[in-house]
Design an enzyme around this catalytic site. Structure first.
Site, PDB file in Angstrom:
ATOM      1  CG  HIS A 174      -2.063  -0.919   1.128  1.00 24.91           C
ATOM      2  ND1 HIS A 174      -3.081  -0.918   2.046  1.00 24.91           N
ATOM      3  CD2 HIS A 174      -2.386  -1.868   0.224  1.00 24.91           C
ATOM      4  CE1 HIS A 174      -3.982  -1.819   1.711  1.00 24.91           C
ATOM      5  NE2 HIS A 174      -3.583  -2.415   0.610  1.00 24.91           N
ATOM      6  CD  GLU A 181      -1.291   4.442   3.674  1.00 21.01           C
ATOM      7  OE1 GLU A 181      -2.319   5.124   3.745  1.00 21.01           O
ATOM      8  OE2 GLU A 181      -1.222   3.405   2.979  1.00 21.01           O
ATOM      9  CB  SER A 236      -8.762   7.104   5.819  1.00 21.32           C
ATOM     10  OG  SER A 236      -8.785   6.598   7.126  1.00 21.32           O
ATOM     11  CB  CYS A 251      -6.185  -0.136   5.127  1.00 16.32           C
ATOM     12  SG  CYS A 251      -4.516  -0.852   5.009  1.00 16.32           S
ATOM     13  CB  CYS A 310      -1.436   1.536   6.185  1.00 15.32           C
ATOM     14  SG  CYS A 310      -1.125   0.744   4.581  1.00 15.32           S
TER      15      CYS A 310
END
Length: 150
Positions: free
Chosen positions: A55, A57, A82, A84, A87
């Protein structure tokens, strides 16, 4: 940090998101900032790397390299969406104290949990971030569902 500084760094996260999209991936981007300087950048590369965990992040944290616990505590992570559960777990593990979010209307991770654990969340609620995600989801709903575990 000021609102204008947050917007400056989020603009860099948006660049990462658009880079990921141009590569055929999911348009989510992130940057890690320490004391006013970007030390890591990343974008969702699950498609590009055939990865279950890249992802934005986690890619950003990977690209920042190994840091000490003391260093992470001086950081702010910016994400166009935002974070998950996965992350957020990385953010909690490394005790990154501030997360600046481009938007959480399209998807909302475990923000309440993060706040309870002491993370300061700042939602910029940016129309640009919402549009990027809405357009992507409309184009490729199956890929989006896969990314968020639906």
């Amino acid at each position: 940090m000021t609102q204008s500084e947050h917007l400056k760094f989020m603009k860099e996260a948006v660049k990462e998101a658009l880079k990921g999209y141009a590569e055929g991936g999911i348009p989510i981007g992130a940057v890690l900032v320490q004391e006013g300087k970007i030390i890591g950048r990343g974008h969702n590369r699950r498609v590009q790397k055939d990865s279950a965990i890249l992802h934005a992040e986690t890619d950003c944290l990977e690209n920042a390299g190994r840091l000490s616990a003391k260093d992470y505590k001086k950081c702010v992570i910016y994400s166009t969406l935002s974070p998950c559960d996965m992350c957020t777990g990385a953010i909690l593990l490394y005790k990154i104290p501030v997360v600046v979010i481009g938007e959480n209307e399209t998807f909302r991770g475990p923000e309440t949990c993060a706040r309870k654990r002491g993370v300061k969340l700042i939602n910029l609620d940016l129309p640009e971030c919402k549009k990027i995600m809405r357009d992507f989801i409309a184009e490729t709903p199956r890929l989006w569902d896969e990314d968020i575990g639906e």
